[in-house]
Design an enzyme around this catalytic site. Sequence first.
Site, short mmCIF file in Angstrom:
data_model
loop_
_atom_site.label_atom_id
_atom_site.label_comp_id
_atom_site.label_asym_id
_atom_site.label_seq_id
_atom_site.Cartn_x
_atom_site.Cartn_y
_atom_site.Cartn_z
N SER A 1 0.83 -1.11 -0.02
CA SER A 1 0.06 0.00 0.05
C SER A 1 0.91 1.23 0.07
CB SER A 1 -0.87 0.13 1.18
OG SER A 1 -0.23 0.42 2.40
N LYS A 2 0.11 2.50 -0.04
CA LYS A 2 0.72 3.58 -0.13
C LYS A 2 2.01 3.65 1.16
CE LYS A 2 -1.78 6.87 -2.68
NZ LYS A 2 -3.24 7.19 -2.66
#
Length: 483
Positions: free
Chosen positions: A250-251
């Site tokens: 994820s980010k």
Amino acid sequence: MVVRVRIAPSPTGNLHIGTARTAVFNWLFAHHNNGQFILRIEDTDLERSRPEFTQNILDGLTWLGLTWDEGPFFQSKRLDLYRKNVQVLLDQGLAYRAYDTPEELDAMREAQKARGEAPRYDNRHRHLTPEQQAAFEAEGRPSVIRFMIDDEQEISWNDLVRGKVTWKGRDLGGDMVIARAASGQEVGQPLYNFVVVVDDIDMGISHIIRGEDHIGNTPKQILLYQALGAQIPEFGHTPLILNEKGAKLSKRDGVTSISEFQQMGYTAAAIANYMTLLGWSPPEGMNEIFTLEEAARVFGFERVNKAGAKFDWDKLNWLNSQYLHSMPTAELTDLLIPYWQAAEYKFDWAANRPWLEQVAALIGPSLSRLDEAVAMTRYLFVETVGFTEDAIKKLRQDGSVAIIEGVMDALAGSESLSEASAQDLIRQVATRLGRKEGQLKPVLRVALTGETRGPDLIQSWLLLHQRGWDTIRLRAALETAQG
Ligand code: GLU
């Protein structure tokens, strides 16, 4: 059967590596089967969708070589088609208006929670009488459109990756909202699961290849295909990309968008190659380094893994270095120029191309990412360099002054400098001073580059000489050496 697949990114962020990897699998499957790869921008979330993200997605796919045969189609321009299809379901009695207020829905969920049940819509407005409907409308309540889901059914499909998958109707959360709230007889904004199905039917999509995170949407979508009287496509849910800890990438894991990888100096070919390996293994005997076209020739779902694919930076860096090391110098030079320019190195980029190509040829074999070239070649682009601490130590060693003076004298007497004459010059100075070349070279390196380590000394010297900078550097080194 004609194979038609699609990638359907939402422009709510830059092109994510997961979406790009899904695009790779779709592209490979389309090309393997002589089919079509379609690009659809799912921009119905007006608040979060932005044109710059759409641009980033188009640029990223293009950069990777994931060319599409049709599109881009924009969902925001197709609302009439969705509304028409909502109406079809309403007319057939397969969907209905529900007038629940947010407070009523909250209370329903609270009660379910208190009973230890999973939250779901309890279908309470499924069979409203015309009088009840009229009363809600008279109250001014808006309505959403819900699609009926029979609890007592099983939905299965033969997933291209995971084999037979079965869901129970009762696990789908009750009758599903397919269009947002609107007042009166209007149809509000149609929602994801519905518009995807309408589009996939309209675009004749034969195989839906997407990330495993969509697996829970598939049973709902299958029911919608049936309700709309369409043929159900094949589904393949590809494994997620995981971080080092085994959680979904994820980010928070830092770099995740394709444009960031591009800025960091990865080549499109290496990224495309690496993404293909994230979840697919080439058949026995096939090299791990391949183009998308080569992979497409042998691509099939039998070699797509079920388990999540761990993102491995070392592997990516290794692959990227393989591409950089074997890249023709002219191409490497083209790729490096933007990095040097971004570092604000001053140079006449157009007029002195041969010099740049020599620089690219010099560092190419030691690069694993393009951006490393900036630091690696700084001494060639900046007229005066400082000396590192180690460099100063080296310059102040006994004998360094004599070596620098010796090289300066010899250089003053030579007309031009070539690889052979530079080697010769070093040899002569060493002989004259009664030293070994191995003692002389480190001093010369430090004097010319300011550092104790770096790319090949002779080549570096020639490059500096072509800029007329070697004597300047030797003079500065002599001053430092004399302290
Ligand atoms: N728009 C969805 C996404 O970006 C993809 C939908 C699909 O592939 O069915 O995740």
